[in-house]
Design a protein around this motif. Structure first.
Motif, mmCIF file in Angstrom:
data_model
loop_
_atom_site.group_PDB
_atom_site.id
_atom_site.type_symbol
_atom_site.label_atom_id
_atom_site.label_comp_id
_atom_site.label_asym_id
_atom_site.label_seq_id
_atom_site.Cartn_x
_atom_site.Cartn_y
_atom_site.Cartn_z
ATOM 1 N N PRO A 50 0.821 -1.229 0.000
ATOM 2 C CA PRO A 50 0.000 0.000 0.000
ATOM 3 C C PRO A 50 0.848 1.269 0.000
ATOM 4 C CG PRO A 50 -0.782 -1.558 1.665
ATOM 5 C CD PRO A 50 0.547 -2.056 1.184
ATOM 6 N N LEU A 51 2.018 1.223 0.645
ATOM 7 C CA LEU A 51 2.903 2.390 0.664
ATOM 8 C C LEU A 51 3.402 2.689 -0.744
ATOM 9 C CD1 LEU A 51 5.059 1.466 3.809
ATOM 10 C CD2 LEU A 51 3.059 2.956 3.723
ATOM 11 N N ALA A 52 3.819 1.648 -1.445
ATOM 12 C CA ALA A 52 4.319 1.825 -2.811
ATOM 13 C C ALA A 52 3.211 2.277 -3.761
ATOM 14 C CB ALA A 52 4.942 0.527 -3.311
ATOM 15 N N LYS A 53 2.008 1.787 -3.534
ATOM 16 C CA LYS A 53 0.883 2.120 -4.424
ATOM 17 C C LYS A 53 0.627 3.616 -4.453
ATOM 18 C CE LYS A 53 -3.893 0.798 -5.452
ATOM 19 N NZ LYS A 53 -5.059 -0.034 -5.034
ATOM 20 N N THR B 186 4.409 -2.618 -14.220
ATOM 21 C CA THR B 186 4.358 -3.590 -13.127
ATOM 22 C C THR B 186 5.297 -3.111 -12.035
ATOM 23 O OG1 THR B 186 6.164 -4.973 -13.978
ATOM 24 C CG2 THR B 186 3.924 -5.516 -14.701
ATOM 25 N N GLY B 187 4.883 -3.286 -10.787
ATOM 26 C CA GLY B 187 5.685 -2.800 -9.678
ATOM 27 C C GLY B 187 6.130 -3.910 -8.762
ATOM 28 N N ILE B 188 5.949 -3.703 -7.455
ATOM 29 C CA ILE B 188 6.440 -4.617 -6.435
ATOM 30 C C ILE B 188 5.804 -5.999 -6.566
ATOM 31 C CG2 ILE B 188 6.341 -5.054 -3.940
ATOM 32 C CD1 ILE B 188 6.902 -2.129 -3.500
ATOM 33 N N LEU C 257 7.916 4.322 -6.265
ATOM 34 C CA LEU C 257 8.667 3.265 -5.577
ATOM 35 C C LEU C 257 8.227 1.944 -6.203
ATOM 36 C CD1 LEU C 257 10.502 2.165 -3.340
ATOM 37 C CD2 LEU C 257 8.546 2.295 -1.770
ATOM 38 N N ILE C 258 9.090 1.365 -7.038
ATOM 39 C CA ILE C 258 8.659 0.220 -7.834
ATOM 40 C C ILE C 258 9.225 -1.110 -7.344
ATOM 41 C CG2 ILE C 258 8.284 1.579 -9.925
ATOM 42 C CD1 ILE C 258 10.993 0.518 -10.936
#
Length: 346
Positions: free
Chosen positions: A29-32, A41-43, A138-139
């Motif tokens: 949720p922090l990265a989102k 695409t991320g974490i 922040l990926i």
């Protein structure tokens, strides 16, 4: 032959896979909150996918990496982990900003002997906050649990930022000339540099971290996170030509301003032209530090230098002040006298 040793797991060796998985779930949720439209695409995957915005005709990628340094030792002592992540982001995004780059994404590396979910989450929450301030995503990153490598309760951090700039708009200082003006943007404190000396001065002076210092605990002054200059300066670049920039980190104005100056030029800087935060006065007094040593070790109140034409200086200052920055005209560009340094203090 039957082994006399009972089954040993990775957790028995000091690495808790479940804790690592739990941390990933906590930080999603922090990265989102930091996501940008370019992130595909991320974490969670083996790698994150990020496309280059089509607004760039000739995109140039600019990358930077850094850490927080021994400021972390104070974070451990104070059990204060919620702001060092901001420091981590700031050190890299401010670096790539000086070449005109808009930060796109950030990755972190968090290494510790035994993973504390609460501590790691606090650190990464700070990283996410820094990314929000910088406008980058922040990926991903790496959390490494390595028993025996670190003292209990301690960790190390590294960060990696990638930005993009139009090739024709890369800022390299080539157009800087005599008569241009050097603007100084206020720092928030010592940022993340000079902390080996800061900690030495705290030790020799006996200064308590909880001692009142101008109405607040001294710890607040030394742990104030690094200011992130990305959004105000990117906006300034849209308004008028910025000729050069220098992120004032280790080496101070003395060591960093020359990095954006062309051969044959120097900056004449007046150290009395800006307001120096009380922390730097205390540091100088506590260690009887010479003025030259202060200026080549600490930022002394200037976190970023911006070089513009003299005709643009007033407009640039007004724009930065409207964006929330405190800014002073701290010097001018001159022809470099033979044998002179590239920063000449008045």
């Amino acid at each position: 032959m039957e082994s006399a040793v009972s089954s040993i797991s990775y957790k028995d060796a000091g690495v808790d896979i479940d804790a690592g998985d739990a941390l990933v779930e906590r930080i999603k949720p922090l990265a989102k909150r930091t996501m940008r439209p370019e992130v595909l695409t991320g974490i969670g995957g083996f790698g994150a996918l990020v496309e280059i915005s089509k607004k760039f005709k000739e995109p140039v990628l600019v990358s930077g990496t850094d850490g927080v340094g021994t400021k972390l030792k104070l974070a451990f002592e104070l059990n204060r982990h919620d702001t060092v992540g901001i420091d981590l982001v700031a050190m890299s995004v401010n670096d790539i900003l000086v070449q005109g780059a808009e930060p796109l994404f950030f990755l972190d590396y968090f290494a510790t002997g035994k993973l504390s979910l609460d501590t790691a989450e606090a650190v990464i929450a700070g990283i996410a906050t820094g990314c929000e301030q910088a406008g980058c995503a922040l990926i991903g990153g790496e959390t490494a649990e390595m028993p025996g490598m670190y003292i209990d309760g301690e960790y190390d951090l590294a960060g990696f930022a990638v930005g993009v700039v139009e090739k024709s708009k890369v800022i390299g200082g080539q157009t800087i000339e005599a008569g241009d003006v050097v603007l100084g943007l206020a720092s928030s404190g010592a940022h993340s540099n000079g902390y080996s000396l800061i900690r030495k001065l705290i030790d020799v002076s006996g200064m308590g971290l909880k001692t009142d210092f101008h109405g607040h605990p001294f710890a607040d002054a030394v742990m104030e996170p690094t200011r992130i200059y990305v959004k105000p300066i990117l906006a300034l670049m849209e308004k008028l030509p910025v000729k050069g920039m220098a992120h004032i980190t280790g080496g101070g104005v003395t060591g960093n301003l020359p990095r954006c100056l062309p051969e044959g030029s120097a900056a004449r800087v007046d150290p009395t032209s800006w307001t120096r935060p009380p922390l730097f006065d205390w540091l100088q007094q506590a260690g009887n530090v010479t003025p030259d040593e202060m200026l080549r070790t600490f930022n002394c109140g200037i976190g970023m230098c911006v070089v513009v034409a003299a005709t643009d200086a007033a407009a640039a200052m007004t724009h930065l002040q409207t964006s929330g920055e405190t800014v002073w005209q701290i010097g001018e560009i001159v022809a470099r006298p033979d044998g002179a340094e590239q920063v000449i203090y008045l």
